[in-house]
Scaffold this motif. Structure first.
Motif, PDB file in Angstrom:
ATOM      1  N   THR A 277       0.942  -0.908  -0.010  1.00  0.00           N
ATOM      2  CA  THR A 277      -0.354  -0.239  -0.057  1.00  0.00           C
ATOM      3  C   THR A 277       0.874   1.463  -0.003  1.00  0.00           C
ATOM      4  N   GLY A 278       0.703   2.532  -0.701  1.00  0.00           N
ATOM      5  CA  GLY A 278       1.304   3.694   0.020  1.00  0.00           C
ATOM      6  C   GLY A 278       1.172   4.207  -1.874  1.00  0.00           C
ATOM      7  N   ASP A 279       0.355   5.676  -1.723  1.00  0.00           N
ATOM      8  CA  ASP A 279       0.697   6.432  -2.625  1.00  0.00           C
ATOM      9  C   ASP A 279       2.367   6.427  -3.439  1.00  0.00           C
ATOM     10  N   GLU A 280       3.736   6.022  -3.028  1.00  0.00           N
ATOM     11  CA  GLU A 280       4.226   6.540  -3.491  1.00  0.00           C
ATOM     12  C   GLU A 280       4.464   5.470  -4.283  1.00  0.00           C
ATOM     13  N   ILE A 281       4.411   4.038  -3.703  1.00  0.00           N
ATOM     14  CA  ILE A 281       4.464   2.451  -5.140  1.00  0.00           C
ATOM     15  C   ILE A 281       3.431   2.581  -6.586  1.00  0.00           C
TER      16      ILE A 281
ATOM     17  N   SER B  10      -0.814  -4.041  -5.644  1.00  0.00           N
ATOM     18  CA  SER B  10      -0.908  -2.796  -4.402  1.00  0.00           C
ATOM     19  C   SER B  10      -1.575  -1.567  -5.084  1.00  0.00           C
ATOM     20  N   VAL B  11      -2.521  -1.028  -3.706  1.00  0.00           N
ATOM     21  CA  VAL B  11      -3.051   0.441  -3.892  1.00  0.00           C
ATOM     22  C   VAL B  11      -2.522   1.756  -3.781  1.00  0.00           C
ATOM     23  N   GLY B  12      -3.273   2.698  -3.439  1.00  0.00           N
ATOM     24  CA  GLY B  12      -2.638   4.167  -3.070  1.00  0.00           C
ATOM     25  C   GLY B  12      -3.499   4.036  -1.385  1.00  0.00           C
ATOM     26  N   ASP B  13      -3.486   5.446  -1.051  1.00  0.00           N
ATOM     27  CA  ASP B  13      -3.565   5.152   0.570  1.00  0.00           C
ATOM     28  C   ASP B  13      -4.840   5.658   0.517  1.00  0.00           C
TER      29      ASP B  13
END
Lengths: 413, 413
Positions: free
Chosen positions: A8-12, A41-44
């Motif tokens: 997870t995370g917007d950077e990824i 993978s997803v963002g925040d």
């Protein structure tokens, strides 16, 4: 037991950060007999994160999640997990103690926001984080047991090995399967041809699966196996490796996943021999590869990266007449470079490259992709002219360097 | 327009390979105003692959898929795409022509299995692959436009920029926003510190977004902007780059995303100067980096990769007394190595490294991570001793090489 991995995370999500955690976790899980089926993978964003957790909860037996456990507003894994499981967030005393003790141990100043890190889904079990502020947690969503870990790689790795893997082994109970992968390194055959040669392996050895990994210009043949009996499994994989080695022939660098430079290094140690290199078109890449191997100072003495003709003449003793008559890119010059490197360094063997990596410098007679490889040993010197057509400068450098090491490997074998 | 990215292949699923393609694609798509919502990775299993395509086809507007287009048995993207769309695979003449022309251009031998690469879903449109054997293709599955590309990074990048991005911009129609990314390359500050320094940029320049990309040991600061007016956008980004450059100071290698070796090369060309290198612990990495830059033969003359003391003495003229008294890893030896390289090659500048990359060879006085960097120029020679604590051999080689080039850059600036 089928596993999925969620990063997870917007950077990824946005590509600012390459997700290396998921590959690390997948390799570990597979090694412990847990089959990894999918990475996501997803963002925040809370909705997307919750949706992903619900989906995985309906598909997988176990799931490992990284990221989103920090103290900031965009760390939402706990909130999403609670929503996905339909439970509340509650202040978790156990988690709070681990956060507090971390700050005590490392004499860090706590901020109010750190309290947020102890707000965890009702009924989850806490995973200690001895090396960071964010405690992890485990809980069930749908039919799947989830393990939530921090995204910071060294915190994640510590928690994975220390707490998640042991729990997974416990969950597997008696059904625990052994898992093993063997890697054969090859050079000289295109991936398509390696694929054709290996096509029959899955029929010949039922239960084994084949994977090809192109690590240009080397191609790795991977054989994955799984079974209840580790000795049987090892035996079957060894047979499969022999089956492959016979068919792949001289293209095989190593039956144990060794790189070309490691294989060459081992050969030199076995022969109690030393090596000196002279590089023009490969520009130091051969030396760099060789010296990436720990202990290479036992056999690697010197490389003269002689880009200028003056350096070829002054450092390696190449005769100006040879360069004038045949050109810097010629079998004659390459041979004299190899002899010179061997002589200058007092090495058992000398290896040299002179070629045209491009993008410019090609001629009709010697197009970009032409390389002359020189070899010098106790029994004299010889050289070969080869042609590759990969167009790109960096690819040419790599294939030139690999071809030179492959020639050396075959000469001293 | 919402996008998803799918990476396929057992190497990625099993963790044998870190998927860097998806991050690259996400960054590009975001930069062109396409919002990336999710990344997925699945293996070569046909069922899982097909299921992932169907799911994405129901969620996203556009999707970019990498991998599984090769000629081998475990390349199944075309088959899965056909299943997901409910169409047949057919022999695609256009695709076949591009495969044939590739083999013609590069004089490669075709194998029967290459015909498989022209078996594509009925009604798809072919995406040329000018640098590889696997043609890509575009087709609609569910409500989503899919772009299938090879997994080989340089083939994928070429196809993405050459054919996928223009098509995406077309799909966005008049809603297309101008989008732009500026990259600042830095060395010498830890990522956390770069992050703190840059924290204020989004307030100072509303609408711009900040991204940090750690490309060890360089850190890239990326500034993304989007807007209807490209001139305005460029102006605002230039101001933001200046804002950042002032605050990052001497850590800035380039305000235009240049690598260290490219920046050093440009400086040498500006000064009409030449360079010779002497490498011990960096083992040819500096020369390799420098010669990765096309045209480097205009300023790079020579590197002596002198692993053995004999080579340091015989090739570079380092005095045996210096090595005896101070050791091979010493400021004195590094300085004499730099002077020797400069003299031997007749270069304007000489640069040298001598250090302990590890894992062995460290002492209390000179632990692993110690490097001495020597510099020689028209105004004389000097050297510095530095200490890094990354433990790992390859990381040490990289940071040693980068630190040496950084010293050179500052000396000749």
């Amino acid at each position: 037991m089928k596993a999925e991995i969620l990063a997870t995370g917007d950077e990824i999500r946005s590509g600012a950060l390459v997700d290396s955690n998921s590959a690390f976790i997948a390799e570990r899980l597979e090694a412990y007999g847990v089959e990894v089926v999918r990475h996501t993978s997803v963002g925040d964003d809370l909705e997307n994160l919750t949706a992903a957790l619900v989906e995985i909860g309906g598909r997988a037996d176990v799931a490992v999640v990284t990221g989103g456990l920090g103290p900031t507003v965009d760390d939402r894994s706990a909130e999403a997990a609670a929503r996905a499981a339909g439970v509340e967030l509650e202040f978790n005393e156990t988690a709070w103690k681990t956060v507090e003790s971390f700050f005590k141990t490392f004499h860090r100043r706590m901020t109010p926001s750190n309290r947020k890190q102890a707000q965890l889904p009702d009924g989850c079990s806490v995973l200690d984080n001895p090396v960071g502020t964010a405690p992890g947690f485990a809980m069930t969503i749908g039919r799947c047991r989830f393990f939530f870990m921090p995204g910071v790689p060294y915190e994640m790795k510590r928690m994975l090995d220390g707490q998640v893997i042991p729990e997974l082994i416990r969950l597997q109970g008696d059904a625990a399967m052994h898992s093993r992968v063997e890697t054969i390194t090859t050079f000289g055959l295109p991936e398509s041809q390696v694929g054709e040669i290996m096509a029959g392996v899955e029929e010949a050895f039922p239960g084994l699966t084949l994977g090809l990994r192109s690590n240009f210009p080397q191609i790795q043949v991977k054989l994955y196996g799984r079974g209840p009996d580790s000795t049987q499994l090892a035996k079957r994989l060894d047979e499969a490796v022999r089956w492959a080695a016979v068919r792949l022939g001289t293209a095989v660098i190593s039956e144990h996943g060794e790189s070309m430079q490691a294989a060459v290094g081992r050969l030199l140690i076995e022969k109690e021999a030393t090596l000196a290199v002279a590089e023009s078109c490969t520009g130091g890449l051969i030396a760099d590869w060789l010296t990436n191997v720990a202990g290479s100072s036992n056999y690697f003495l010197f490389s003269g990266v002689t880009y200028s003709n003056r350096a070829k003449i002054d450092v390696l003793g190449v005769s100006p007449e040879t360069i004038d008559r045949y050109g810097a890119v010629s079998e004659q010059t390459a041979r004299e470079m190899a002899e010179g490197a061997r002589r200058v360094a007092g090495a058992t063997y000398g290896l040299a490259t002179s070629g045209i990596a491009g993008p410019d410098g090609g001629t009709d007679e010697k197009p970009v992709g032409t390389v002359c490889v020189g070899f010098a040993g106790p029994d004299g010197a010889r050289s070969r002219r080869l042609n590759f057509s990969f167009g790109k400068r960096l690819m040419n450098k790599k294939i030139f360097a690999m071809a030179a090491l492959d020639l050396l490997r075959k000469e001293i074998k």
